[in-house]
Enzyme design. Sequence first.
Site, mmCIF file in Angstrom:
data_model
loop_
_atom_site.group_PDB
_atom_site.id
_atom_site.type_symbol
_atom_site.label_atom_id
_atom_site.label_comp_id
_atom_site.label_asym_id
_atom_site.label_seq_id
_atom_site.Cartn_x
_atom_site.Cartn_y
_atom_site.Cartn_z
ATOM 1 N N GLY A 130 0.852 -1.192 0.000
ATOM 2 C CA GLY A 130 0.000 0.000 0.000
ATOM 3 C C GLY A 130 0.886 1.240 0.000
ATOM 4 N N PHE A 179 -4.132 -6.030 -1.188
ATOM 5 C CA PHE A 179 -3.486 -6.747 -0.076
ATOM 6 C C PHE A 179 -4.421 -7.711 0.655
ATOM 7 C CE2 PHE A 179 -3.278 -2.129 1.628
ATOM 8 C CZ PHE A 179 -4.588 -2.120 2.107
ATOM 9 N N HIS A 197 -4.655 2.407 9.546
ATOM 10 C CA HIS A 197 -5.703 3.271 10.118
ATOM 11 C C HIS A 197 -6.956 3.320 9.226
ATOM 12 C CE1 HIS A 197 -3.837 5.835 7.153
ATOM 13 N NE2 HIS A 197 -4.921 6.575 7.173
#
Length: 208
Positions: A130, A179, A197
Amino acid sequence: MATPPAGPVQAPALQLAMSGLLARALFSVTERGILDLLPEGPLGSAEIAGKTGAHPAAMHQVADPFPETLDTGWSGVEPAFGEPWFEHLHARSEQAASFNRMMVGIHGTEPAAVAQASDFTGIGHLVGVGGGIGTLLRAVLEANPGLRGTLFDLPGVVDQARENPAGLGERSAVATGGFFDGVPAGADAYLLSHVVHDWDEAECRTIL
Ligand SMILES: C[S@@+](CC[C@H](N)C(=O)[O-])C[C@H]1O[C@@H](n2cnc3c(N)ncnc32)[C@H](O)[C@@H]1O
């Protein structure tokens, strides 16, 4: 040890931009009577949820400005846009490009500071999971000449990374995918920056 980079020059503008969200979150908890519970002493998020009927996960992190978030624990993005944030961006390449540039701006001097402060000894191959358009991975590779890296992100994001004039450097490759389906296998370490988060506890466990 080298002097850490100075604080980001854009910090005051970011604070102003974020203050609207903070004010809205404060409004939401005030409207819900949550602040009225606190003069008797501090309460944990689960206790507040129990007393107000709010969703425990939402009480744990009131970071969204939508009252619905307090009830459901969902991100405020779904009520606003009708779909998860990264799906929303995926279908809108200009907004996605703007978001990815914003990520670079919002973190300012952080990638260089992280690269300086972290010890990658013993790691040969690092995957930036990411990793956006690769700013942190590039900084880490520059600081660690023995390291090679793979940037892994959703297809549109990786396309933007490929077009980034700063480039990722010679010791890097890119890989696309999600992912939740898996990440490139066999690396020595996996780097996550500003990723978990965005997800709830169960999703974070899957990613990790
Ligand atoms: C908040 S951004 C952080 C980007 C970068 N790591 C940074 O620190 O600036 C979250 C990143 O997660 C990526 N992402 C979101 N869902 C993903 C998925 N299912 N698989 C892979 N990457 C994903 C986004 O495209 C985005 O680049």
